[in-house]
Design a protein around this motif. Sequence first.
Motif, short mmCIF file in Angstrom:
data_model
loop_
_atom_site.label_atom_id
_atom_site.label_comp_id
_atom_site.label_asym_id
_atom_site.label_seq_id
_atom_site.Cartn_x
_atom_site.Cartn_y
_atom_site.Cartn_z
N ARG A 155 12.23 -12.46 173.43
CA ARG A 155 12.81 -11.62 172.38
C ARG A 155 13.63 -10.49 173.00
NH1 ARG A 155 8.11 -10.90 169.93
NH2 ARG A 155 7.82 -12.98 169.15
N HIS A 156 13.11 -9.89 174.08
CA HIS A 156 13.87 -8.82 174.75
C HIS A 156 15.19 -9.36 175.30
CE1 HIS A 156 9.84 -6.67 175.19
NE2 HIS A 156 10.59 -5.88 174.47
N ARG A 186 6.99 -15.11 174.69
CA ARG A 186 7.75 -14.86 173.46
C ARG A 186 8.27 -13.43 173.41
NH1 ARG A 186 3.67 -18.32 170.21
NH2 ARG A 186 4.88 -20.23 169.95
N THR A 187 7.44 -12.48 173.80
CA THR A 187 7.86 -11.08 173.81
C THR A 187 9.05 -10.87 174.73
OG1 THR A 187 5.63 -10.30 173.28
CG2 THR A 187 7.12 -8.71 174.34
N HIS A 188 8.97 -11.44 175.93
CA HIS A 188 10.06 -11.25 176.89
C HIS A 188 11.31 -12.04 176.49
CE1 HIS A 188 8.24 -8.60 179.83
NE2 HIS A 188 7.11 -9.20 179.52
N GLN A 234 2.24 -15.54 174.21
CA GLN A 234 2.56 -14.25 173.60
C GLN A 234 3.45 -13.43 174.53
OE1 GLN A 234 0.78 -11.03 174.54
NE2 GLN A 234 2.13 -9.96 173.15
N VAL A 235 3.14 -13.42 175.82
CA VAL A 235 3.95 -12.67 176.79
C VAL A 235 5.35 -13.28 176.91
CG1 VAL A 235 4.16 -12.08 179.24
CG2 VAL A 235 1.97 -11.77 178.06
#
Length: 128
Positions: free
Chosen positions: A100-101, A96-98, A93-94
Amino acid sequence: MGGFGGSFTWTEHRDLLTCAHQPLGAPLVLVWDNLNVHLDARLRRFIDTHDWITSLQLPSYAPDLNPVEGVWSLLRRAAQCNTSFTDPDHLMQVLRTHLRHIQYRPDLIDGCLAATGLTLATPRQQSQ
């Protein structure tokens, strides 16, 4: 597809290339490292029989020529620094979030490319 924790098979690479090419309608340029599946004769035959794919092979060990190494460096500094992950899902999850950024920061992606000394042959399309 193989995803995190496993490698794509040669057929998954083939299918991904085909799926990427169809909506783009443009040639693809691959910069391969020496992952065993990238050297698979069946995948090489597929690439060699499609004129919309140009494939470049990196030397055996050349992290300084691979823009993806810059992306991993950004992830290590931002997503993994001082973080204790509770389980593999938390890590995913972490990451994927980063990712995306990074995806929405073309300056970061361009910086990873520039660090290799490589350039894009065509200008990046500007979002509107």
